[in-house]
Design a protein around this motif. Sequence first.
Motif, PDB file in Angstrom:
ATOM      1  N   THR A 142       0.540  -1.226  -0.146  1.00 52.01           N
ATOM      2  CA  THR A 142       0.102   0.001   0.030  1.00 52.01           C
ATOM      3  C   THR A 142       0.836   1.058   0.369  1.00 52.01           C
ATOM      4  OG1 THR A 142      -1.884  -1.083   1.313  1.00 52.01           O
ATOM      5  CG2 THR A 142      -1.729   1.532   1.034  1.00 52.01           C
ATOM      6  N   TYR A 143       1.135   2.342  -0.544  1.00 50.32           N
ATOM      7  CA  TYR A 143       1.273   3.662  -1.069  1.00 50.32           C
ATOM      8  C   TYR A 143      -0.211   4.534  -0.090  1.00 50.32           C
ATOM      9  CZ  TYR A 143       4.778   2.006  -4.610  1.00 50.32           C
ATOM     10  OH  TYR A 143       5.851   2.270  -5.218  1.00 50.32           O
ATOM     11  N   SER A 144       1.803   5.406   1.099  1.00 47.80           N
ATOM     12  CA  SER A 144       0.387   5.855   1.703  1.00 47.80           C
ATOM     13  C   SER A 144       1.934   6.779   2.041  1.00 47.80           C
ATOM     14  CB  SER A 144       0.292   5.598   2.988  1.00 47.80           C
ATOM     15  OG  SER A 144       1.552   5.301   4.041  1.00 47.80           O
ATOM     16  N   GLU A 145       1.713   7.920   2.492  1.00 46.28           N
ATOM     17  CA  GLU A 145       2.618   9.244   2.999  1.00 46.28           C
ATOM     18  C   GLU A 145       3.461   8.858   3.867  1.00 46.28           C
ATOM     19  OE1 GLU A 145      -1.822  11.156   2.494  1.00 46.28           O
ATOM     20  OE2 GLU A 145      -0.523   9.436   4.136  1.00 46.28           O
ATOM     21  N   SER A 146       3.880   7.729   4.305  1.00 43.99           N
ATOM     22  CA  SER A 146       5.086   6.568   5.305  1.00 43.99           C
ATOM     23  C   SER A 146       5.984   6.258   3.599  1.00 43.99           C
ATOM     24  CB  SER A 146       4.915   5.893   6.069  1.00 43.99           C
ATOM     25  OG  SER A 146       3.751   4.909   5.420  1.00 43.99           O
ATOM     26  N   VAL A 147       5.717   5.898   2.817  1.00 40.86           N
ATOM     27  CA  VAL A 147       6.235   5.358   1.622  1.00 40.86           C
ATOM     28  C   VAL A 147       7.407   6.459   0.823  1.00 40.86           C
ATOM     29  CG1 VAL A 147       6.682   3.969  -0.296  1.00 40.86           C
ATOM     30  CG2 VAL A 147       5.119   3.928   1.200  1.00 40.86           C
ATOM     31  N   TRP A 148       8.699   6.233   0.738  1.00 42.25           N
ATOM     32  CA  TRP A 148       9.443   7.082   0.285  1.00 42.25           C
ATOM     33  C   TRP A 148      10.244   6.314  -0.875  1.00 42.25           C
ATOM     34  CZ3 TRP A 148      11.009  12.290   0.325  1.00 42.25           C
ATOM     35  CH2 TRP A 148       9.788  13.009   1.357  1.00 42.25           C
ATOM     36  N   ASN A 149      10.366   6.953  -2.167  1.00 42.14           N
ATOM     37  CA  ASN A 149      11.775   6.835  -3.111  1.00 42.14           C
ATOM     38  C   ASN A 149      12.873   6.631  -2.671  1.00 42.14           C
ATOM     39  OD1 ASN A 149      13.217   6.183  -5.521  1.00 42.14           O
ATOM     40  ND2 ASN A 149      11.462   7.288  -6.526  1.00 42.14           N
ATOM     41  N   PRO A 150      14.033   4.912  -3.136  1.00 41.19           N
ATOM     42  CA  PRO A 150      14.339   4.402  -2.174  1.00 41.19           C
ATOM     43  C   PRO A 150      15.710   4.813  -2.845  1.00 41.19           C
ATOM     44  CG  PRO A 150      13.638   2.541  -3.177  1.00 41.19           C
ATOM     45  CD  PRO A 150      12.809   3.869  -3.658  1.00 41.19           C
ATOM     46  N   MET A 151      15.616   5.804  -4.599  1.00 46.31           N
ATOM     47  CA  MET A 151      16.975   6.063  -5.368  1.00 46.31           C
ATOM     48  C   MET A 151      18.055   7.192  -4.234  1.00 46.31           C
ATOM     49  SD  MET A 151      15.327   5.665  -8.638  1.00 46.31           S
ATOM     50  CE  MET A 151      14.012   6.687  -8.633  1.00 46.31           C
ATOM     51  N   THR A 152      18.851   7.184  -4.392  1.00 50.77           N
ATOM     52  CA  THR A 152      20.205   7.717  -3.939  1.00 50.77           C
ATOM     53  C   THR A 152      20.189   9.058  -4.991  1.00 50.77           C
ATOM     54  OG1 THR A 152      21.886   6.595  -4.901  1.00 50.77           O
ATOM     55  CG2 THR A 152      20.751   6.275  -2.590  1.00 50.77           C
ATOM     56  N   TYR A 153      21.255   9.973  -4.795  1.00 50.86           N
ATOM     57  CA  TYR A 153      21.654  10.641  -5.265  1.00 50.86           C
ATOM     58  C   TYR A 153      22.807  10.270  -6.465  1.00 50.86           C
ATOM     59  CZ  TYR A 153      23.109  15.388  -7.350  1.00 50.86           C
ATOM     60  OH  TYR A 153      23.893  16.537  -7.905  1.00 50.86           O
ATOM     61  N   GLU A 154      23.570   8.788  -6.973  1.00 48.95           N
ATOM     62  CA  GLU A 154      24.045   8.404  -6.955  1.00 48.95           C
ATOM     63  C   GLU A 154      23.148   7.491  -8.071  1.00 48.95           C
ATOM     64  OE1 GLU A 154      24.456   8.443  -4.208  1.00 48.95           O
ATOM     65  OE2 GLU A 154      26.692   9.720  -4.277  1.00 48.95           O
ATOM     66  N   ASP A 155      21.884   7.311  -7.815  1.00 49.97           N
ATOM     67  CA  ASP A 155      21.131   7.106  -8.983  1.00 49.97           C
ATOM     68  C   ASP A 155      20.742   7.388  -9.829  1.00 49.97           C
ATOM     69  OD1 ASP A 155      20.952   4.075  -7.761  1.00 49.97           O
ATOM     70  OD2 ASP A 155      19.523   4.544  -6.066  1.00 49.97           O
ATOM     71  N   ALA A 156      20.260   8.477  -9.467  1.00 47.88           N
ATOM     72  CA  ALA A 156      20.117   9.661 -10.482  1.00 47.88           C
ATOM     73  C   ALA A 156      21.246  10.576 -11.083  1.00 47.88           C
ATOM     74  CB  ALA A 156      19.397  10.901  -9.357  1.00 47.88           C
ATOM     75  N   LEU A 157      21.486  10.038 -10.903  1.00 42.23           N
ATOM     76  CA  LEU A 157      22.867  10.034 -12.319  1.00 42.23           C
ATOM     77  C   LEU A 157      22.414   9.617 -13.284  1.00 42.23           C
ATOM     78  CD1 LEU A 157      25.505  10.984 -10.368  1.00 42.23           C
ATOM     79  CD2 LEU A 157      24.026  12.897 -11.176  1.00 42.23           C
ATOM     80  N   ARG A 158      21.545   8.465 -13.258  1.00 40.03           N
ATOM     81  CA  ARG A 158      21.252   7.830 -14.110  1.00 40.03           C
ATOM     82  C   ARG A 158      19.960   7.975 -15.576  1.00 40.03           C
ATOM     83  NH1 ARG A 158      19.184   2.611 -13.227  1.00 40.03           N
ATOM     84  NH2 ARG A 158      19.467   3.588 -10.973  1.00 40.03           N
ATOM     85  N   PRO A 159      19.935   9.097 -17.442  1.00 43.47           N
ATOM     86  CA  PRO A 159      19.038   9.844 -16.795  1.00 43.47           C
ATOM     87  C   PRO A 159      17.256   8.483 -17.506  1.00 43.47           C
ATOM     88  CG  PRO A 159      21.180   9.511 -18.922  1.00 43.47           C
ATOM     89  CD  PRO A 159      21.439   8.904 -17.147  1.00 43.47           C
ATOM     90  N   SER A 160      17.240   7.857 -16.991  1.00 45.89           N
ATOM     91  CA  SER A 160      16.311   6.653 -17.307  1.00 45.89           C
ATOM     92  C   SER A 160      15.318   7.138 -15.824  1.00 45.89           C
ATOM     93  CB  SER A 160      16.328   5.548 -17.831  1.00 45.89           C
ATOM     94  OG  SER A 160      17.160   4.495 -16.309  1.00 45.89           O
ATOM     95  N   VAL A 161      16.145   7.442 -15.153  1.00 52.36           N
ATOM     96  CA  VAL A 161      15.715   7.359 -13.672  1.00 52.36           C
ATOM     97  C   VAL A 161      15.752   9.264 -12.561  1.00 52.36           C
ATOM     98  CG1 VAL A 161      14.964   5.279 -13.029  1.00 52.36           C
ATOM     99  CG2 VAL A 161      17.557   6.755 -11.989  1.00 52.36           C
ATOM    100  N   THR A 162      16.606  10.053 -13.627  1.00 52.08           N
ATOM    101  CA  THR A 162      16.829  10.923 -12.869  1.00 52.08           C
ATOM    102  C   THR A 162      15.481  12.107 -12.694  1.00 52.08           C
ATOM    103  OG1 THR A 162      18.837  11.080 -14.560  1.00 52.08           O
ATOM    104  CG2 THR A 162      17.578  13.207 -13.304  1.00 52.08           C
TER     105      THR A 162
END
Length: 335
Positions: A142-162
């Motif tokens: 279940t998605y609710s306000e307590s859930v956060w995307n787990p991606m890190t800054y390093e993950d975000a450098l991949r254009p597909s998930v930036t």
Amino acid sequence: MTKVFLTGASGFIGAHILNDLLNHGHTVVVAVRSATRGQQILNRHDRDAANKRVSFVVVEDFVKQGAFNHVLQTNAPFDAVIHTASPYFYNPYDPENEILRPAVQGTIGILRSVTEYAPTVKRLVITSSFAAMINFNRHPATYSESVWNPMTYEDALRPSVTYPASKKLAEEAAWDFMEKEKPHFSLTTFCPPLVFGPVIHHLESLRDINTSNTRIRDFIQGKYKDAIPPSNLYLWVDVRDLAHAHIRALTATGAENERFFVTAGHYDNKQIVDIIREEYPHLSEVFPPKDLSGDLPKDVYQYDNSKSVNVLGLTYRTLRESVRDTVASLLKIKE
């Protein structure tokens, strides 16, 4: 009534927020990147502009350090700030400098400016995204306000998930700022999934439509006559309900320093096509065959939007109403 500083009013969501603010009697100063965009807004609200209830200021670079300092000072006093502006590139050439840094720095920038130059502001509202919550690797039950995307800054450098990572990092940075700086105002953030609904802001053509509504545009333009494309994301909200949530956050007890997940529920593209076919039968010849199946999984992740209902008093529109009104607005816009 309050005086509100609003960013992003020339965009899809921001335009509806501006409408709602004016309908509720607020005075609004909007920040735009050019005088042309500002004038387009005034032209759409000519009566309110004449009565000085809406005006604009030009801020060419929202990410520049201190970008909002001067306008907050010279247009004071403000009671609230709503920040909806955010960079978006589908395929960024330079993920870090085109999306990541602007998203984080733009968010921190307005928080810092309000802290230092707008002492009368009591509430600040930021439009985040379901992207700040989603886990692409393993959805929670279940998605609710307590859930956060787990991606890190390093993950975000991949254009597909930036982009989704930038929304998480920007919202996270906002809450970190509140924790460390303890400013004189409260923060409220909103995390909407796909946002459907009528287009009311200025568009040169349907090519410039917001990302979520592109699927509805593509259906009525006959781009999917033979097949229904994958839905990819199975949660949605109407832009008018999202806008109303922002307005409620300015006054609702219990909205201070809270995160809200705003969604009307599940959908898939098959449901959208069927609604358009029924509401606009003259368009049926451009639609995929009726006998095609939808792709909403039987075990799809669930959602908990009870906080938005209980604290903000939201009543969500149906998918039929949202799709019907969206199509009506798109049919008025030139190709």
